[in-house]
Design a protein around this motif. Sequence first.
Motif, short mmCIF file in Angstrom:
data_model
loop_
_atom_site.label_atom_id
_atom_site.label_comp_id
_atom_site.label_asym_id
_atom_site.label_seq_id
_atom_site.Cartn_x
_atom_site.Cartn_y
_atom_site.Cartn_z
N ALA A 15 0.83 -1.20 0.00
CA ALA A 15 0.00 0.00 0.00
C ALA A 15 0.87 1.26 0.00
CB ALA A 15 -0.93 0.00 1.20
N ALA A 67 1.04 3.92 -3.09
CA ALA A 67 0.74 5.33 -2.81
C ALA A 67 1.92 6.22 -3.16
CB ALA A 67 0.36 5.49 -1.33
N ASP A 68 3.14 5.76 -2.88
CA ASP A 68 4.34 6.51 -3.28
C ASP A 68 4.39 6.71 -4.79
OD1 ASP A 68 5.39 6.90 -0.76
OD2 ASP A 68 6.74 5.16 -0.86
N CYS A 97 1.86 6.70 -6.85
CA CYS A 97 0.79 7.63 -7.23
C CYS A 97 1.25 9.08 -7.04
CB CYS A 97 -0.46 7.38 -6.41
SG CYS A 97 -1.38 5.93 -6.90
N ILE A 98 1.86 9.34 -5.90
CA ILE A 98 2.33 10.70 -5.63
C ILE A 98 3.37 11.10 -6.67
CG2 ILE A 98 3.76 12.04 -4.01
CD1 ILE A 98 2.13 10.83 -1.76
N THR A 138 -4.39 11.59 -3.54
CA THR A 138 -3.18 10.76 -3.41
C THR A 138 -2.44 11.02 -2.10
OG1 THR A 138 -1.99 12.41 -4.71
CG2 THR A 138 -2.83 10.49 -5.88
N PHE A 164 -4.25 9.08 0.48
CA PHE A 164 -3.98 7.65 0.30
C PHE A 164 -2.62 7.29 0.92
CE2 PHE A 164 -6.60 7.66 -3.86
CZ PHE A 164 -7.78 7.56 -3.14
N TRP A 165 -1.62 8.14 0.68
CA TRP A 165 -0.29 7.86 1.22
C TRP A 165 -0.30 7.90 2.74
CZ3 TRP A 165 3.37 10.30 4.21
CH2 TRP A 165 4.61 9.67 4.25
N ASP A 193 -2.86 7.41 4.74
CA ASP A 193 -3.59 6.24 5.23
C ASP A 193 -2.74 4.97 5.12
OD1 ASP A 193 -5.72 7.90 5.70
OD2 ASP A 193 -6.92 7.20 3.99
N ALA A 194 -2.04 4.81 4.00
CA ALA A 194 -1.21 3.62 3.81
C ALA A 194 -0.08 3.59 4.83
CB ALA A 194 -0.64 3.61 2.39
#
Length: 133
Positions: free
Chosen positions: A50, A54-55, A57-58, A72, A75-76, A78-79
């Motif tokens: 996760a 997420a990394d 995506c960023i 994003t 998301f990061w 939260d992950a």
Amino acid sequence: MQIIQAKLADMYTSVQASRAILYQGATSFDAGLKSNMDSSAIYLHNSRAAVQVADECIQLFGGNGYINEYPTGRFWRDAKLYDIGGGTKEIRQWLIGRELEKLYKQWEKRQADRQWLIDYVCVLLYLRFLVMK
């Protein structure tokens, strides 16, 4: 464009592998095979995946990926919380190692040939690898 496609393919593969190991663990649990080692391994793998996804995506969104106007960044965060919130990855690794040591001690009592455990673990890892494909 090809680099973005490659990143998306890697992220998709990681998510699918996480989903497969989670479903395998849930199936085992439903069958009555409860294992602290397996649940810790699932949590460890999926939390790492996760954060990695997420990394990526960023990075795909650049500077915009980190600001609050895009999901994003959330998301990061939260992950990363899953990575440390339910026990750090070092604790998960310790739990897995402890369970493997228990298995080894149980085996050591029953078997004189230590190669059997190594072969057994290798076969289990190979079978898990086949399931995740």
